[in-house]
Write a protein that holds these residues in place. Structure first.
Motif, PDB file in Angstrom:
ATOM      1  N   ILE A  85      23.863  41.355  42.612  1.00  0.00           N
ATOM      2  CA  ILE A  85      25.044  42.427  42.838  1.00  0.00           C
ATOM      3  C   ILE A  85      25.958  41.718  43.395  1.00  0.00           C
ATOM      4  O   ILE A  85      27.019  42.384  43.340  1.00  0.00           O
ATOM      5  CB  ILE A  85      24.505  43.543  43.773  1.00  0.00           C
ATOM      6  CG1 ILE A  85      24.015  42.923  45.136  1.00  0.00           C
ATOM      7  CG2 ILE A  85      23.077  44.195  43.056  1.00  0.00           C
ATOM      8  CD1 ILE A  85      23.541  44.295  46.049  1.00  0.00           C
ATOM      9  N   LYS A  86      25.985  40.550  43.991  1.00  0.00           N
ATOM     10  CA  LYS A  86      26.956  39.962  44.857  1.00  0.00           C
ATOM     11  C   LYS A  86      27.466  38.792  43.828  1.00  0.00           C
ATOM     12  O   LYS A  86      28.542  38.030  44.189  1.00  0.00           O
ATOM     13  CB  LYS A  86      26.599  39.693  46.172  1.00  0.00           C
ATOM     14  CG  LYS A  86      26.370  40.518  47.044  1.00  0.00           C
ATOM     15  CD  LYS A  86      26.427  39.890  48.664  1.00  0.00           C
ATOM     16  CE  LYS A  86      25.916  41.302  49.470  1.00  0.00           C
ATOM     17  NZ  LYS A  86      27.182  42.026  49.553  1.00  0.00           N
ATOM     18  N   SER A  87      27.142  38.613  42.717  1.00  0.00           N
ATOM     19  CA  SER A  87      27.553  37.519  41.771  1.00  0.00           C
ATOM     20  C   SER A  87      28.934  37.763  41.408  1.00  0.00           C
ATOM     21  O   SER A  87      29.193  39.157  40.710  1.00  0.00           O
ATOM     22  CB  SER A  87      26.632  37.212  40.776  1.00  0.00           C
ATOM     23  OG  SER A  87      27.010  36.532  39.827  1.00  0.00           O
ATOM     24  N   TRP A  88      29.752  36.753  41.185  1.00  0.00           N
ATOM     25  CA  TRP A  88      31.185  36.784  40.514  1.00  0.00           C
ATOM     26  C   TRP A  88      30.888  36.765  39.188  1.00  0.00           C
ATOM     27  O   TRP A  88      32.164  36.875  38.474  1.00  0.00           O
ATOM     28  CB  TRP A  88      32.066  36.032  41.133  1.00  0.00           C
ATOM     29  CG  TRP A  88      32.745  36.802  42.174  1.00  0.00           C
ATOM     30  CD1 TRP A  88      32.412  36.574  43.459  1.00  0.00           C
ATOM     31  CD2 TRP A  88      33.864  37.636  42.527  1.00  0.00           C
ATOM     32  NE1 TRP A  88      32.964  37.406  44.478  1.00  0.00           N
ATOM     33  CE2 TRP A  88      34.100  37.885  43.991  1.00  0.00           C
ATOM     34  CE3 TRP A  88      34.712  38.015  41.571  1.00  0.00           C
ATOM     35  CZ2 TRP A  88      35.073  38.507  44.158  1.00  0.00           C
ATOM     36  CZ3 TRP A  88      35.793  38.922  41.781  1.00  0.00           C
ATOM     37  CH2 TRP A  88      35.903  39.277  43.263  1.00  0.00           C
ATOM     38  N   TRP A  89      29.778  36.100  38.471  1.00  0.00           N
ATOM     39  CA  TRP A  89      30.014  35.959  36.915  1.00  0.00           C
ATOM     40  C   TRP A  89      30.168  37.101  36.238  1.00  0.00           C
ATOM     41  O   TRP A  89      30.874  36.866  35.151  1.00  0.00           O
ATOM     42  CB  TRP A  89      28.622  35.338  36.680  1.00  0.00           C
ATOM     43  CG  TRP A  89      28.336  33.548  37.502  1.00  0.00           C
ATOM     44  CD1 TRP A  89      27.929  33.094  38.019  1.00  0.00           C
ATOM     45  CD2 TRP A  89      29.185  32.565  36.589  1.00  0.00           C
ATOM     46  NE1 TRP A  89      28.217  31.926  38.253  1.00  0.00           N
ATOM     47  CE2 TRP A  89      29.018  31.508  37.374  1.00  0.00           C
ATOM     48  CE3 TRP A  89      30.329  32.877  35.564  1.00  0.00           C
ATOM     49  CZ2 TRP A  89      29.314  30.198  37.002  1.00  0.00           C
ATOM     50  CZ3 TRP A  89      30.645  31.406  35.455  1.00  0.00           C
ATOM     51  CH2 TRP A  89      30.384  30.296  35.870  1.00  0.00           C
ATOM     52  N   PRO A  90      29.650  38.138  36.395  1.00  0.00           N
ATOM     53  CA  PRO A  90      30.153  39.441  35.525  1.00  0.00           C
ATOM     54  C   PRO A  90      31.611  39.465  35.540  1.00  0.00           C
ATOM     55  O   PRO A  90      32.030  39.697  34.391  1.00  0.00           O
ATOM     56  CB  PRO A  90      29.280  40.629  36.254  1.00  0.00           C
ATOM     57  CG  PRO A  90      28.294  39.946  36.863  1.00  0.00           C
ATOM     58  CD  PRO A  90      28.623  38.588  37.426  1.00  0.00           C
ATOM     59  N   MET A  91      32.402  39.452  36.441  1.00  0.00           N
ATOM     60  CA  MET A  91      33.649  39.657  36.444  1.00  0.00           C
ATOM     61  C   MET A  91      34.379  38.519  35.375  1.00  0.00           C
ATOM     62  O   MET A  91      35.132  38.666  34.508  1.00  0.00           O
ATOM     63  CB  MET A  91      34.293  39.873  37.960  1.00  0.00           C
ATOM     64  CG  MET A  91      36.008  39.833  37.728  1.00  0.00           C
ATOM     65  SD  MET A  91      36.393  41.471  37.191  1.00  0.00           S
ATOM     66  CE  MET A  91      35.759  42.713  38.578  1.00  0.00           C
ATOM     67  N   VAL A  92      33.892  37.342  35.730  1.00  0.00           N
ATOM     68  CA  VAL A  92      34.509  35.918  35.152  1.00  0.00           C
ATOM     69  C   VAL A  92      34.200  36.133  33.891  1.00  0.00           C
ATOM     70  O   VAL A  92      35.053  35.944  32.905  1.00  0.00           O
ATOM     71  CB  VAL A  92      33.667  34.840  35.995  1.00  0.00           C
ATOM     72  CG1 VAL A  92      34.501  33.728  34.981  1.00  0.00           C
ATOM     73  CG2 VAL A  92      34.486  34.726  37.358  1.00  0.00           C
ATOM     74  N   LEU A  93      32.768  36.275  33.261  1.00  0.00           N
ATOM     75  CA  LEU A  93      32.573  36.254  31.931  1.00  0.00           C
ATOM     76  C   LEU A  93      33.129  37.158  31.068  1.00  0.00           C
ATOM     77  O   LEU A  93      33.416  37.569  30.163  1.00  0.00           O
ATOM     78  CB  LEU A  93      31.118  36.392  31.808  1.00  0.00           C
ATOM     79  CG  LEU A  93      30.232  35.067  32.209  1.00  0.00           C
ATOM     80  CD1 LEU A  93      28.862  35.070  32.316  1.00  0.00           C
ATOM     81  CD2 LEU A  93      30.920  33.649  31.498  1.00  0.00           C
TER      82      LEU A  93
END
Length: 265
Positions: A85-93
């Motif tokens: 839930i704190k990962s930035w990968w969803p936003m970046v990808l």
């Protein structure tokens, strides 16, 4: 002076959406993100700077841009559901996916009003793909004022860049860029910086439900700008988009009451 009005319009749109997200929650805010605030701002200034006919034709390409933005929301929703839930990968990808989808959209041959059908099919597909994504029962959202105004300024910068690039880009790409999530993206970034992926995921998941308002707006701009001019055409298009959204939200509330009544009995 024109730059001032662009900044003012973008700031007002983002601050208004952030205010709504705090009071009605990210589910309804996600639907309202489909209201054509950012698109209306960009197409209006296209009309002011290039003429009503230019903005009218760009609106048709913007319908394909809506499909790209919907794909962006789907990618974020599905990735956020599977990653920490704190990962930035969803936003970046998802931003990378948006750029790819936009490139495909602007490379397609002119589809005219049939672009509305493409946007509708993509929205329905998005709803289907995200149907099993579970949402938290309640997501409290109260972004700080500093974050709200920071994202508002980001939206203003995006509007300035898009309208400036329209002087050099082909009309097809300028039209697709008119559908860039000018207000949605800063709001998602705002929520992600203040919280984690959960409220952003809820917002993104419910965006496709409001896309119909943007489709109505794009078609209305195409029809109204050449007949009424930019100012009156914008008013008429916003009126039609508002009517659609009000009818949709009323239908949604009625459907929820029917479900609640059926479960109670």
């Amino acid at each position: 002076m024109l730059i001032f009005f662009k900044v003012l319009a973008a700031v007002a749109a983002v601050v208004g959406l952030a205010w709504l997200a705090e009071r009605v929650g990210p589910r309804i805010a996600g639907v309202l993100s489909g209201y054509p605030l950012g698109t209306a701002i960009v197409l209006f200034f296209y009309g002011i700077e290039h003429g009503a006919d230019y903005a009218s034709e760009a609106a048709l390409y913007g319908l394909l841009g809506l499909a790209a933005t919907t794909g962006y929301c789907v990618v974020f929703t599905l990735l956020a559901d599977r990653m920490q839930i704190k990962s930035w990968w969803p936003m970046v990808l998802s931003v990378a996916a948006l750029a790819s989808f936009a490139a495909v959209a602007q490379s397609l041959p002119p589809l005219g009003v049939y672009g509305a059908l493409v946007a509708t099919v993509v929205a329905l597909l998005a709803i289907y793909l995200c149907r099993d994504v579970k949402e938290p029962e309640f997501v409290a959202v109260k972004p700080s004022k500093a974050m709200i105004w920071g994202r508002a300024l980001l939206a203003a910068v995006i509007v300035l860049i898009i309208t400036a690039l329209s002087h050099w880009l082909p009309k097809s790409l300028a039209g697709v860029m008119a559908a860039f999530p000018v207000t949605l993206f800063p709001l998602m970034l705002l929520l992600r910086l203040d919280y984690d992926n959960r409220p952003v995921m809820v917002l993104a998941k419910h965006y496709p439900f409001g896309v119909g308002s943007l489709i109505v707006y794009g078609l209305a701009v195409y029809a109204c700008y050449p007949l009424l001019g930019v100012t009156l055409g914008t008013g008429a298009a916003l009126g039609l988009a508002t009517l659609y959204l009000m009818l949709y939200l009323a239908w949604r509330q009625r459907a929820k009451r029917r479900v609640a009544k059926a479960e109670a009995s």
